[in-house]
Design a protein around this motif. Structure first.
Motif, PDB file in Angstrom:
ATOM      1  N   ASP A  63       0.811  -1.221   0.000  1.00  0.00           N
ATOM      2  CA  ASP A  63       0.000   0.000   0.000  1.00  0.00           C
ATOM      3  C   ASP A  63       0.844   1.270   0.000  1.00  0.00           C
ATOM      4  OD1 ASP A  63       0.933  -0.079   2.603  1.00  0.00           O
ATOM      5  OD2 ASP A  63      -1.045  -0.230   3.520  1.00  0.00           O
ATOM      6  N   GLY A  64       2.140   1.115   0.095  1.00  0.00           N
ATOM      7  CA  GLY A  64       3.071   2.231   0.087  1.00  0.00           C
ATOM      8  C   GLY A  64       4.283   1.870   0.913  1.00  0.00           C
ATOM      9  N   ILE A  65       5.380   2.524   0.651  1.00  0.00           N
ATOM     10  CA  ILE A  65       6.637   2.215   1.335  1.00  0.00           C
ATOM     11  C   ILE A  65       7.132   3.481   2.015  1.00  0.00           C
ATOM     12  CG2 ILE A  65       9.014   1.478   1.021  1.00  0.00           C
ATOM     13  CD1 ILE A  65       8.095   0.046  -1.547  1.00  0.00           C
ATOM     14  N   ALA A  66       7.542   3.340   3.264  1.00  0.00           N
ATOM     15  CA  ALA A  66       8.150   4.474   3.974  1.00  0.00           C
ATOM     16  C   ALA A  66       9.649   4.221   4.069  1.00  0.00           C
ATOM     17  CB  ALA A  66       7.507   4.650   5.344  1.00  0.00           C
ATOM     18  N   THR A  67      10.090   3.525   5.098  1.00  0.00           N
ATOM     19  CA  THR A  67      11.527   3.230   5.233  1.00  0.00           C
ATOM     20  C   THR A  67      11.947   2.100   4.310  1.00  0.00           C
ATOM     21  OG1 THR A  67      11.240   1.595   6.989  1.00  0.00           O
ATOM     22  CG2 THR A  67      11.516   3.919   7.653  1.00  0.00           C
ATOM     23  N   GLY A  68      11.009   1.214   3.994  1.00  0.00           N
ATOM     24  CA  GLY A  68      11.309   0.097   3.110  1.00  0.00           C
ATOM     25  C   GLY A  68      11.808  -1.151   3.815  1.00  0.00           C
ATOM     26  N   MET A  69      11.910  -1.126   5.136  1.00  0.00           N
ATOM     27  CA  MET A  69      12.466  -2.284   5.840  1.00  0.00           C
ATOM     28  C   MET A  69      11.594  -3.528   5.689  1.00  0.00           C
ATOM     29  SD  MET A  69      15.291  -1.050   6.687  1.00  0.00           S
ATOM     30  CE  MET A  69      15.948  -2.464   7.531  1.00  0.00           C
ATOM     31  N   THR A  70      10.286  -3.375   5.780  1.00  0.00           N
ATOM     32  CA  THR A  70       9.388  -4.530   5.659  1.00  0.00           C
ATOM     33  C   THR A  70       9.446  -5.121   4.263  1.00  0.00           C
ATOM     34  OG1 THR A  70       7.925  -3.588   7.327  1.00  0.00           O
ATOM     35  CG2 THR A  70       7.009  -5.316   5.938  1.00  0.00           C
ATOM     36  N   VAL A  71       9.376  -4.274   3.251  1.00  0.00           N
ATOM     37  CA  VAL A  71       9.394  -4.787   1.886  1.00  0.00           C
ATOM     38  C   VAL A  71      10.762  -5.374   1.544  1.00  0.00           C
ATOM     39  CG1 VAL A  71       9.990  -2.679   0.588  1.00  0.00           C
ATOM     40  CG2 VAL A  71       8.470  -4.365  -0.422  1.00  0.00           C
ATOM     41  N   ARG A  72      11.840  -4.838   2.099  1.00  0.00           N
ATOM     42  CA  ARG A  72      13.166  -5.427   1.859  1.00  0.00           C
ATOM     43  C   ARG A  72      13.240  -6.843   2.411  1.00  0.00           C
ATOM     44  NH1 ARG A  72      16.616  -0.135   3.552  1.00  0.00           N
ATOM     45  NH2 ARG A  72      15.730   1.122   1.914  1.00  0.00           N
ATOM     46  N   ALA A  73      12.701  -7.040   3.608  1.00  0.00           N
ATOM     47  CA  ALA A  73      12.686  -8.378   4.194  1.00  0.00           C
ATOM     48  C   ALA A  73      11.837  -9.318   3.340  1.00  0.00           C
ATOM     49  CB  ALA A  73      12.163  -8.331   5.631  1.00  0.00           C
ATOM     50  N   ALA A  74      10.681  -8.832   2.905  1.00  0.00           N
ATOM     51  CA  ALA A  74       9.801  -9.664   2.073  1.00  0.00           C
ATOM     52  C   ALA A  74      10.485 -10.040   0.765  1.00  0.00           C
ATOM     53  CB  ALA A  74       8.493  -8.922   1.799  1.00  0.00           C
ATOM     54  N   LEU A  75      11.134  -9.075   0.133  1.00  0.00           N
ATOM     55  CA  LEU A  75      11.810  -9.343  -1.141  1.00  0.00           C
ATOM     56  C   LEU A  75      12.994 -10.285  -0.970  1.00  0.00           C
ATOM     57  CD1 LEU A  75      11.693  -5.743  -2.637  1.00  0.00           C
ATOM     58  CD2 LEU A  75      10.322  -7.718  -3.365  1.00  0.00           C
ATOM     59  N   ALA A  76      13.749 -10.123   0.106  1.00  0.00           N
ATOM     60  CA  ALA A  76      14.891 -11.011   0.354  1.00  0.00           C
ATOM     61  C   ALA A  76      14.410 -12.444   0.576  1.00  0.00           C
ATOM     62  CB  ALA A  76      15.700 -10.516   1.554  1.00  0.00           C
ATOM     63  N   GLY A  77      13.349 -12.603   1.358  1.00  0.00           N
ATOM     64  CA  GLY A  77      12.794 -13.939   1.581  1.00  0.00           C
ATOM     65  C   GLY A  77      12.233 -14.534   0.306  1.00  0.00           C
ATOM     66  N   LEU A  78      11.559 -13.725  -0.473  1.00  0.00           N
ATOM     67  CA  LEU A  78      10.992 -14.174  -1.742  1.00  0.00           C
ATOM     68  C   LEU A  78      12.091 -14.573  -2.716  1.00  0.00           C
ATOM     69  CD1 LEU A  78       8.504 -14.568  -3.498  1.00  0.00           C
ATOM     70  CD2 LEU A  78       8.608 -12.120  -4.056  1.00  0.00           C
ATOM     71  N   ARG A  79      13.151 -13.803  -2.786  1.00  0.00           N
ATOM     72  CA  ARG A  79      14.257 -14.093  -3.702  1.00  0.00           C
ATOM     73  C   ARG A  79      14.853 -15.465  -3.403  1.00  0.00           C
ATOM     74  NH1 ARG A  79      14.950 -12.385  -8.535  1.00  0.00           N
ATOM     75  NH2 ARG A  79      14.831 -10.191  -7.990  1.00  0.00           N
ATOM     76  N   ARG A  80      14.891 -15.855  -2.119  1.00  0.00           N
ATOM     77  CA  ARG A  80      15.427 -17.174  -1.752  1.00  0.00           C
ATOM     78  C   ARG A  80      14.569 -18.318  -2.283  1.00  0.00           C
ATOM     79  NH1 ARG A  80      16.743 -17.611   4.379  1.00  0.00           N
ATOM     80  NH2 ARG A  80      14.513 -17.407   4.363  1.00  0.00           N
ATOM     81  N   LEU A  81      13.323 -18.033  -2.638  1.00  0.00           N
ATOM     82  CA  LEU A  81      12.433 -19.061  -3.177  1.00  0.00           C
ATOM     83  C   LEU A  81      12.591 -19.229  -4.680  1.00  0.00           C
ATOM     84  CD1 LEU A  81       9.231 -18.246  -1.090  1.00  0.00           C
ATOM     85  CD2 LEU A  81      10.952 -20.027  -0.680  1.00  0.00           C
ATOM     86  N   ASP A  82      13.517 -18.478  -5.273  1.00  0.00           N
ATOM     87  CA  ASP A  82      13.926 -18.610  -6.673  1.00  0.00           C
ATOM     88  C   ASP A  82      12.828 -18.350  -7.712  1.00  0.00           C
ATOM     89  OD1 ASP A  82      15.880 -18.997  -8.582  1.00  0.00           O
ATOM     90  OD2 ASP A  82      15.559 -21.167  -8.678  1.00  0.00           O
ATOM     91  N   PRO A  83      12.121 -17.214  -7.579  1.00  0.00           N
ATOM     92  CA  PRO A  83      11.173 -16.894  -8.652  1.00  0.00           C
ATOM     93  C   PRO A  83      11.938 -16.472  -9.902  1.00  0.00           C
ATOM     94  CG  PRO A  83      11.331 -15.074  -7.126  1.00  0.00           C
ATOM     95  CD  PRO A  83      12.161 -16.197  -6.551  1.00  0.00           C
ATOM     96  N   ALA A  84      11.297 -16.593 -11.055  1.00  0.00           N
ATOM     97  CA  ALA A  84      11.935 -16.172 -12.304  1.00  0.00           C
ATOM     98  C   ALA A  84      12.061 -14.653 -12.357  1.00  0.00           C
ATOM     99  CB  ALA A  84      11.108 -16.657 -13.493  1.00  0.00           C
ATOM    100  N   ARG A  85      11.079 -13.977 -11.777  1.00  0.00           N
ATOM    101  CA  ARG A  85      11.029 -12.518 -11.877  1.00  0.00           C
ATOM    102  C   ARG A  85      10.225 -11.968 -10.706  1.00  0.00           C
ATOM    103  NH1 ARG A  85      10.788  -8.357 -15.704  1.00  0.00           N
ATOM    104  NH2 ARG A  85       8.809  -7.274 -15.775  1.00  0.00           N
ATOM    105  N   ILE A  86      10.667 -10.839 -10.144  1.00  0.00           N
ATOM    106  CA  ILE A  86       9.931 -10.171  -9.072  1.00  0.00           C
ATOM    107  C   ILE A  86       9.593  -8.754  -9.535  1.00  0.00           C
ATOM    108  CG2 ILE A  86       9.964  -9.273  -6.715  1.00  0.00           C
ATOM    109  CD1 ILE A  86      11.925 -11.502  -5.976  1.00  0.00           C
ATOM    110  N   VAL A  87       8.308  -8.440  -9.466  1.00  0.00           N
ATOM    111  CA  VAL A  87       7.813  -7.103  -9.777  1.00  0.00           C
ATOM    112  C   VAL A  87       7.255  -6.531  -8.478  1.00  0.00           C
ATOM    113  CG1 VAL A  87       6.141  -5.752 -11.117  1.00  0.00           C
ATOM    114  CG2 VAL A  87       7.212  -7.782 -12.132  1.00  0.00           C
ATOM    115  N   LEU A  88       7.655  -5.322  -8.135  1.00  0.00           N
ATOM    116  CA  LEU A  88       7.139  -4.639  -6.957  1.00  0.00           C
ATOM    117  C   LEU A  88       6.276  -3.486  -7.423  1.00  0.00           C
ATOM    118  CD1 LEU A  88       7.007  -4.078  -3.887  1.00  0.00           C
ATOM    119  CD2 LEU A  88       9.115  -2.735  -4.170  1.00  0.00           C
ATOM    120  N   ALA A  89       5.021  -3.443  -6.947  1.00  0.00           N
ATOM    121  CA  ALA A  89       4.089  -2.384  -7.327  1.00  0.00           C
ATOM    122  C   ALA A  89       3.600  -1.666  -6.076  1.00  0.00           C
ATOM    123  CB  ALA A  89       2.906  -2.971  -8.095  1.00  0.00           C
TER     124      ALA A  89
END
Length: 155
Positions: A63-89
């Protein structure tokens, strides 16, 4: 963040240093949060296994990003699951936070990055939190749609 295959903790190193704290100072709080997150994850999944993302394109919406700490953790965890591509909206985020997050994603979509950003809530008329019942209902509906489409051979 507690992910499908474990936890991902992202520390704001500069903030810790400025407060004279270390990650180990949070051991008790982390233990409590782990228990809370695992319980919430079990409720959200409702007995279902997490959807596999390996080799798939994944769109993360916030819904929006302020410091970005939560989304960084989510993206790092997601990246470990080896998706082909990650889009952040996201609809809104500060420009400096977007610059820091951009390397973590394959594509970043943000409607507004105002230089005077203070908080995500300033860009909403109603910024009420979504409660667990609403989240569970939405996940159940989405999973029913996915299951219906895969059973009926629809793509």
């Amino acid at each position: 963040l507690w992910g499908a295959d474990g936890e991902e903790i992202v520390w704001h190193e500069a903030l810790l240093r400025s407060a004279g704290l270390r990650p180990e100072d949070f051991a008790h709080t982390l233990a409590q949060r782990r228990a809370e997150l695992e319980e919430r994850r079990a409720r959200y999944l409702g007995g279902r296994a997490p959807r596999a993302v390996k080799g798939r394109s994944v769109i993360v919406v916030d819904d929006g990003i302020a410091t970005g700490m939560t989304v960084r953790a989510a993206l790092a965890g997601l990246r470990r699951l080896d998706p082909a591509r990650i889009v952040l909206a996201v609809p809104v985020a500060p420009p400096e936070t977007l610059r820091e997050i951009r390397p973590q994603v394959d594509e970043l979509l943000c409607l507004e990055a105002p230089p005077g950003f203070r908080a995500v809530g300033q860009f909403y008329r109603d910024f009420a939190q979504t409660d667990d019942a609403e989240v569970i209902a939405a996940l159940n509906a989405a999973n029913a749609d996915i299951d219906d489409n895969s059973e009926g051979g629809k793509q």
